[in-house]
Design a protein around this motif. Structure first.
Motif, PDB file in Angstrom:
ATOM      1  N   PHE A  26      -4.579 -57.366 -12.238  1.00  0.00           N
ATOM      2  CA  PHE A  26      -3.917 -56.106 -12.254  1.00  0.00           C
ATOM      3  C   PHE A  26      -3.404 -55.977 -10.936  1.00  0.00           C
ATOM      4  CE2 PHE A  26      -7.888 -54.424 -11.640  1.00  0.00           C
ATOM      5  CZ  PHE A  26      -7.794 -53.529 -10.679  1.00  0.00           C
ATOM      6  N   THR A  27      -2.415 -55.097 -10.934  1.00  0.00           N
ATOM      7  CA  THR A  27      -2.014 -54.494  -9.507  1.00  0.00           C
ATOM      8  C   THR A  27      -1.408 -53.026  -9.505  1.00  0.00           C
ATOM      9  OG1 THR A  27       0.383 -54.869 -10.386  1.00  0.00           O
ATOM     10  CG2 THR A  27      -0.409 -56.508  -9.086  1.00  0.00           C
ATOM     11  N   ILE A  28      -1.748 -52.216  -8.560  1.00  0.00           N
ATOM     12  CA  ILE A  28      -1.495 -50.940  -8.191  1.00  0.00           C
ATOM     13  C   ILE A  28      -0.484 -50.534  -7.596  1.00  0.00           C
ATOM     14  CG2 ILE A  28      -2.726 -48.514  -7.500  1.00  0.00           C
ATOM     15  CD1 ILE A  28      -5.302 -50.074  -7.625  1.00  0.00           C
ATOM     16  N   SER A  29       0.608 -49.788  -8.116  1.00  0.00           N
ATOM     17  CA  SER A  29       1.745 -49.571  -7.410  1.00  0.00           C
ATOM     18  C   SER A  29       1.400 -48.865  -6.115  1.00  0.00           C
ATOM     19  CB  SER A  29       2.666 -48.808  -8.282  1.00  0.00           C
ATOM     20  OG  SER A  29       2.311 -47.474  -8.449  1.00  0.00           O
ATOM     21  N   CYS A  30       2.466 -48.910  -5.178  1.00  0.00           N
ATOM     22  CA  CYS A  30       2.299 -48.026  -4.001  1.00  0.00           C
ATOM     23  C   CYS A  30       2.015 -46.544  -4.308  1.00  0.00           C
ATOM     24  CB  CYS A  30       3.495 -48.362  -3.254  1.00  0.00           C
ATOM     25  SG  CYS A  30       3.507 -49.854  -2.429  1.00  0.00           S
ATOM     26  N   GLU A  31       2.882 -46.226  -5.281  1.00  0.00           N
ATOM     27  CA  GLU A  31       2.849 -44.705  -5.683  1.00  0.00           C
ATOM     28  C   GLU A  31       1.552 -44.281  -6.127  1.00  0.00           C
ATOM     29  OE1 GLU A  31       4.687 -42.606  -9.445  1.00  0.00           O
ATOM     30  OE2 GLU A  31       6.308 -42.692  -7.953  1.00  0.00           O
ATOM     31  N   ASP A  32       0.887 -45.103  -7.087  1.00  0.00           N
ATOM     32  CA  ASP A  32      -0.502 -45.018  -7.457  1.00  0.00           C
ATOM     33  C   ASP A  32      -1.257 -44.927  -6.304  1.00  0.00           C
ATOM     34  OD1 ASP A  32       0.344 -44.377 -10.203  1.00  0.00           O
ATOM     35  OD2 ASP A  32      -0.125 -46.327 -10.965  1.00  0.00           O
ATOM     36  N   MET A  33      -1.425 -45.918  -5.487  1.00  0.00           N
ATOM     37  CA  MET A  33      -2.193 -46.260  -4.262  1.00  0.00           C
ATOM     38  C   MET A  33      -2.234 -44.849  -3.713  1.00  0.00           C
ATOM     39  SD  MET A  33      -4.255 -48.524  -3.723  1.00  0.00           S
ATOM     40  CE  MET A  33      -5.654 -47.824  -3.007  1.00  0.00           C
ATOM     41  N   TYR A  34      -0.966 -44.206  -3.234  1.00  0.00           N
ATOM     42  CA  TYR A  34      -0.959 -43.240  -2.639  1.00  0.00           C
ATOM     43  C   TYR A  34      -1.545 -42.035  -3.155  1.00  0.00           C
ATOM     44  CZ  TYR A  34       1.124 -38.995  -0.206  1.00  0.00           C
ATOM     45  OH  TYR A  34       1.222 -37.961   0.628  1.00  0.00           O
ATOM     46  N   ALA A  35      -1.487 -41.841  -4.575  1.00  0.00           N
ATOM     47  CA  ALA A  35      -2.320 -40.792  -5.228  1.00  0.00           C
ATOM     48  C   ALA A  35      -3.822 -41.015  -5.087  1.00  0.00           C
ATOM     49  CB  ALA A  35      -1.932 -40.941  -6.757  1.00  0.00           C
ATOM     50  N   ILE A  36      -4.130 -42.430  -5.325  1.00  0.00           N
ATOM     51  CA  ILE A  36      -5.714 -42.463  -5.006  1.00  0.00           C
ATOM     52  C   ILE A  36      -6.150 -42.198  -3.692  1.00  0.00           C
ATOM     53  CG2 ILE A  36      -7.236 -44.355  -5.230  1.00  0.00           C
ATOM     54  CD1 ILE A  36      -5.763 -45.433  -7.464  1.00  0.00           C
ATOM     55  N   ASP A  37      -5.477 -42.555  -2.826  1.00  0.00           N
ATOM     56  CA  ASP A  37      -5.671 -42.442  -1.275  1.00  0.00           C
ATOM     57  C   ASP A  37      -5.933 -40.851  -1.008  1.00  0.00           C
ATOM     58  OD1 ASP A  37      -5.970 -44.822  -0.540  1.00  0.00           O
ATOM     59  OD2 ASP A  37      -4.059 -45.090   0.141  1.00  0.00           O
ATOM     60  N   ASN A  38      -5.488 -39.861  -1.839  1.00  0.00           N
ATOM     61  CA  ASN A  38      -5.121 -38.560  -1.700  1.00  0.00           C
ATOM     62  C   ASN A  38      -6.288 -37.845  -2.436  1.00  0.00           C
ATOM     63  OD1 ASN A  38      -3.674 -37.941   0.512  1.00  0.00           O
ATOM     64  ND2 ASN A  38      -2.254 -39.443  -0.582  1.00  0.00           N
ATOM     65  N   ILE A  39      -7.072 -38.592  -3.165  1.00  0.00           N
ATOM     66  CA  ILE A  39      -8.233 -38.082  -3.926  1.00  0.00           C
ATOM     67  C   ILE A  39      -9.267 -37.813  -2.928  1.00  0.00           C
ATOM     68  CG2 ILE A  39      -9.926 -38.234  -5.585  1.00  0.00           C
ATOM     69  CD1 ILE A  39      -8.010 -40.085  -7.106  1.00  0.00           C
ATOM     70  N   THR A  40      -9.644 -36.335  -2.912  1.00  0.00           N
ATOM     71  CA  THR A  40     -10.912 -36.144  -2.061  1.00  0.00           C
ATOM     72  C   THR A  40     -12.003 -36.183  -2.796  1.00  0.00           C
ATOM     73  OG1 THR A  40     -10.636 -33.622  -2.577  1.00  0.00           O
ATOM     74  CG2 THR A  40      -9.459 -34.617  -0.643  1.00  0.00           C
ATOM     75  N   THR A  41     -12.436 -35.956  -4.123  1.00  0.00           N
ATOM     76  CA  THR A  41     -13.566 -36.252  -4.666  1.00  0.00           C
ATOM     77  C   THR A  41     -13.317 -36.635  -6.237  1.00  0.00           C
ATOM     78  OG1 THR A  41     -13.476 -34.084  -5.786  1.00  0.00           O
ATOM     79  CG2 THR A  41     -14.730 -34.246  -3.543  1.00  0.00           C
ATOM     80  N   CYS A  42     -14.338 -37.191  -6.616  1.00  0.00           N
ATOM     81  CA  CYS A  42     -13.787 -38.006  -8.155  1.00  0.00           C
ATOM     82  C   CYS A  42     -15.195 -38.221  -8.597  1.00  0.00           C
ATOM     83  CB  CYS A  42     -13.121 -39.202  -7.777  1.00  0.00           C
ATOM     84  SG  CYS A  42     -12.679 -39.794  -9.259  1.00  0.00           S
ATOM     85  N   GLY A  43     -15.302 -37.356  -9.639  1.00  0.00           N
ATOM     86  CA  GLY A  43     -16.643 -37.636 -10.703  1.00  0.00           C
ATOM     87  C   GLY A  43     -18.166 -37.646  -9.808  1.00  0.00           C
ATOM     88  N   GLY A  44     -18.235 -36.783  -8.797  1.00  0.00           N
ATOM     89  CA  GLY A  44     -19.320 -36.867  -8.114  1.00  0.00           C
ATOM     90  C   GLY A  44     -19.145 -37.858  -6.786  1.00  0.00           C
ATOM     91  N   SER A  45     -18.273 -38.881  -6.935  1.00  0.00           N
ATOM     92  CA  SER A  45     -18.009 -39.492  -5.914  1.00  0.00           C
ATOM     93  C   SER A  45     -17.364 -38.883  -4.511  1.00  0.00           C
ATOM     94  CB  SER A  45     -17.641 -41.076  -6.075  1.00  0.00           C
ATOM     95  OG  SER A  45     -18.137 -41.484  -7.003  1.00  0.00           O
ATOM     96  N   TYR A  46     -17.332 -39.370  -3.440  1.00  0.00           N
ATOM     97  CA  TYR A  46     -16.866 -38.943  -2.357  1.00  0.00           C
ATOM     98  C   TYR A  46     -16.336 -40.078  -1.480  1.00  0.00           C
ATOM     99  CZ  TYR A  46     -15.654 -35.745   1.564  1.00  0.00           C
ATOM    100  OH  TYR A  46     -15.105 -34.936   2.417  1.00  0.00           O
TER     101      TYR A  46
END
Length: 54
Positions: A26-46
């Motif tokens: 699978f591939t991740i679009s640049c737009e989705d990668m940008y959104a992922i890069d800007n997540i500060t916390t996620c489900g208890g992960s950091y």
């Protein structure tokens, strides 16, 4: 199969399932990668697991 030079680690118990997981393509679009890069916390992960304040 990497973005930002990070290889995902597949998790499974059986050899067959690990091989099956590695066949996923699978591939991740640049737009989705940008959104992922800007997540500060996620489900208890950091993003920086070495510097977590509990």
């Amino acid at each position: 199969m990497s973005k930002h030079n990070v290889i995902p680690l597949v998790k499974s118990v059986t050899k067959e399932r690990i091989i099956e997981n590695l066949k996923i393509n699978f591939t991740i679009s640049c737009e989705d990668m940008y959104a992922i890069d800007n997540i500060t916390t996620c489900g208890g992960s950091y993003k920086d697991s070495d510097n977590i304040n509990f």
